[in-house]
Enzyme design. Sequence first.
Site, PDB file in Angstrom:
ATOM      1  N   LYS A  25       0.887  -0.693  -0.393  1.00 12.02           N
ATOM      2  CA  LYS A  25       0.064   0.031   0.171  1.00 12.02           C
ATOM      3  C   LYS A  25       0.750   1.047   0.084  1.00 12.02           C
ATOM      4  O   LYS A  25       2.112   1.657   0.475  1.00 12.02           O
ATOM      5  CB  LYS A  25      -1.156   0.122   1.045  1.00 12.02           C
ATOM      6  N   GLY A  75     -25.130   2.436   4.951  1.00 13.52           N
ATOM      7  CA  GLY A  75     -24.446   2.938   3.454  1.00 13.52           C
ATOM      8  C   GLY A  75     -24.579   2.647   2.660  1.00 13.52           C
ATOM      9  O   GLY A  75     -24.311   1.192   1.821  1.00 13.52           O
ATOM     10  N   VAL A  76     -25.310   3.454   1.344  1.00 10.66           N
ATOM     11  CA  VAL A  76     -25.855   3.179   0.290  1.00 10.66           C
ATOM     12  C   VAL A  76     -25.232   4.256  -0.969  1.00 10.66           C
ATOM     13  O   VAL A  76     -25.453   4.741  -1.613  1.00 10.66           O
ATOM     14  CB  VAL A  76     -27.264   3.255  -0.235  1.00 10.66           C
TER      15      VAL A  76
HETATM   16  P1  NAD Z   1     -18.891   4.973  -0.382  1.00 15.55           P
HETATM   17  O1  NAD Z   1     -18.161   6.569  -0.228  1.00 15.55           O
HETATM   18  O2  NAD Z   1     -18.944   5.720  -2.003  1.00 15.55           O
HETATM   19  O3  NAD Z   1     -20.199   4.857   0.121  1.00 15.55           O
HETATM   20  C1  NAD Z   1     -20.231   4.946   1.797  1.00 15.55           C
HETATM   21  C2  NAD Z   1     -21.567   5.730   2.317  1.00 15.55           C
HETATM   22  O4  NAD Z   1     -21.573   5.501   3.941  1.00 15.55           O
HETATM   23  C3  NAD Z   1     -21.736   6.843   1.933  1.00 15.55           C
HETATM   24  O5  NAD Z   1     -23.078   6.811   1.080  1.00 15.55           O
HETATM   25  C4  NAD Z   1     -21.861   7.887   3.264  1.00 15.55           C
HETATM   26  O6  NAD Z   1     -22.951   8.731   2.919  1.00 15.55           O
HETATM   27  C5  NAD Z   1     -22.739   7.153   4.011  1.00 15.55           C
HETATM   28  N1  NAD Z   1     -22.117   6.732   5.529  1.00 15.55           N
HETATM   29  C6  NAD Z   1     -21.367   7.092   6.075  1.00 15.55           C
HETATM   30  N2  NAD Z   1     -21.588   7.204   7.219  1.00 15.55           N
HETATM   31  C7  NAD Z   1     -22.782   6.642   7.503  1.00 15.55           C
HETATM   32  C8  NAD Z   1     -23.704   6.290   8.930  1.00 15.55           C
HETATM   33  N3  NAD Z   1     -22.796   6.508   9.836  1.00 15.55           N
HETATM   34  N4  NAD Z   1     -24.353   5.984   8.197  1.00 15.55           N
HETATM   35  C9  NAD Z   1     -25.645   5.242   7.196  1.00 15.55           C
HETATM   36  N5  NAD Z   1     -24.390   5.722   6.473  1.00 15.55           N
HETATM   37  C10 NAD Z   1     -23.089   6.301   6.197  1.00 15.55           C
HETATM   38  O7  NAD Z   1     -17.489   4.092  -0.614  1.00 15.55           O
HETATM   39  P2  NAD Z   1     -18.272   2.838  -1.039  1.00 15.55           P
HETATM   40  O8  NAD Z   1     -17.324   2.646  -2.442  1.00 15.55           O
HETATM   41  O9  NAD Z   1     -18.915   2.318  -1.540  1.00 15.55           O
HETATM   42  O10 NAD Z   1     -17.004   1.603   0.512  1.00 15.55           O
HETATM   43  C11 NAD Z   1     -18.381   1.481   1.036  1.00 15.55           C
HETATM   44  C12 NAD Z   1     -17.593   0.492   2.148  1.00 15.55           C
HETATM   45  O11 NAD Z   1     -16.982  -0.042   1.733  1.00 15.55           O
HETATM   46  C13 NAD Z   1     -15.796   1.248   2.915  1.00 15.55           C
HETATM   47  O12 NAD Z   1     -15.952   0.769   3.668  1.00 15.55           O
HETATM   48  C14 NAD Z   1     -14.553   1.011   1.381  1.00 15.55           C
HETATM   49  O13 NAD Z   1     -13.726   1.110   2.151  1.00 15.55           O
HETATM   50  C15 NAD Z   1     -15.168  -0.365   1.869  1.00 15.55           C
HETATM   51  N6  NAD Z   1     -14.682  -1.311   0.571  1.00 15.55           N
HETATM   52  C16 NAD Z   1     -15.082  -0.287  -0.682  1.00 15.55           C
HETATM   53  C17 NAD Z   1     -14.624  -1.665  -2.249  1.00 15.55           C
HETATM   54  C18 NAD Z   1     -14.999  -0.806  -2.949  1.00 15.55           C
HETATM   55  O14 NAD Z   1     -15.128  -0.931  -3.845  1.00 15.55           O
HETATM   56  N7  NAD Z   1     -15.840   0.873  -3.823  1.00 15.55           N
HETATM   57  C19 NAD Z   1     -13.596  -2.308  -2.119  1.00 15.55           C
HETATM   58  C20 NAD Z   1     -13.367  -2.666  -0.795  1.00 15.55           C
HETATM   59  C21 NAD Z   1     -13.896  -2.219   0.259  1.00 15.55           C
END
Ligand code: NAD
Length: 364
Positions: free
Chosen positions: A92, A192-193
């Site tokens: 990383k 979280g959507v």
């Molecule tokens: P994102 O930022 O698009 O979505 C996260 C959502 O969570 C947002 O809509 C935000 O408003 C919401 N949120 C924040 N605080 C909140 C709370 N207290 N209650 C309810 N909702 C809340 O991120 P993402 O890319 O969808 O990733 C989501 C999770 O998955 C993260 O933890 C990320 O590290 C993990 N992840 C993502 C990927 C990927 O391909 N994007 C890959 C591996 C892991």
Amino acid sequence: MLESSALATSAEWDLFSKVGKYDHEQVLVCNDNKTGLKAIIAIHNSTLGPGLGGTRMWNYGTEAEAIRDVLRLSRGMTYKASISGLNLGGAKAVIIGDASVDKTESLMRRFGMFVNNLGGKYITAEDVGTTTQDMEYVNMETDYVVGLPVSRGGGGDPSPITAYGVYMGMKASVKKQYGSDSLEGKRIGIMGVGKVGMHLVELVSKENAKVFVSDINKHYLNEAASKYGATVVDDIIGLDQDIFAPCALGAILNDDTIPNLKCSIVAGAANNQLDKEDIHGPMLRKKGIAYAPDFLINAGGLINVYSEWNGYNRENAIRDTEKIYQTTLDIYHKADSMNIHTQAAANAIAEERIALMAHIHSRI
Ligand code: NAD
């Protein structure tokens, strides 16, 4: 431009004890005064292959925080790659600075030169604070980069494939708890959507699950409700549900939340869901909740960029992501047979694979 004086250096941290704690192989400090680049690349373990992991740009309060983050994240990548059956090591990078102010073409390209100098021991990708556009700049200086836009032969946004992997882990968990992997009629709460969560809503809705959602962003909630008929709730953790899918924050499974959970499965995308692995993993097991380890079921994004490294093919990426289903079942089996929590079982499987590959590669 990042001011070096903004970084409160702690004289108390001792580099080699930190780097040695989890047996990191190499940590590279990258500096360039003119562009303001201050980056750290950490290669944790390259037994299985070159270290692949995204570059995070974050305004760390201290240098110690930045190094702690890069060491922790790179180690996590070793486990994620191993449990996913990929021929990749864990690595990383972090760039210290405010992505909205300090990031420039020259800074990203200078960073790309440092990546290039590692000669393929480290392959970078986007992460928090960096974008596919930044990776295009990095790509101007090195080929050791993935996560490029589709227009540049890359896999594009990894979120749909990440959601697909979570869906696979969820179905395997349902199979374990209910005997069949059908999600029809199952009550699923998605916290979280955003990018991943919304795709997950779509996937589970197609199977006629009853979907509940929460988010701090009203726009996303409206979209989930109007497009997929999801029900918006305030308290998604305390909801009476079959599956709780954390797709927002880390450390969401903790002393406060676990006693309130009314579900039989936790399977979501968020990274590092267990606040304290050795405490909260066993706590879930004691409650009879099947926990699908996050670092396995959210590996679709890594699988997607790995596929890009070998000449991107979406069908291959999807097929490899489907393996998450069987691996999740294997983890449940191991956890039950050893009477350990699922995260410990997943760690053991990941470590076993690394040890075996080290063994066979020591043979002539
Ligand atoms: P994102 O930022 O698009 O979505 C996260 C959502 O969570 C947002 O809509 C935000 O408003 C919401 N949120 C924040 N605080 C909140 C709370 N207290 N209650 C309810 N909702 C809340 O991120 P993402 O890319 O969808 O990733 C989501 C999770 O998955 C993260 O933890 C990320 O590290 C993990 N992840 C993502 C990927 C990927 O391909 N994007 C890959 C591996 C892991």
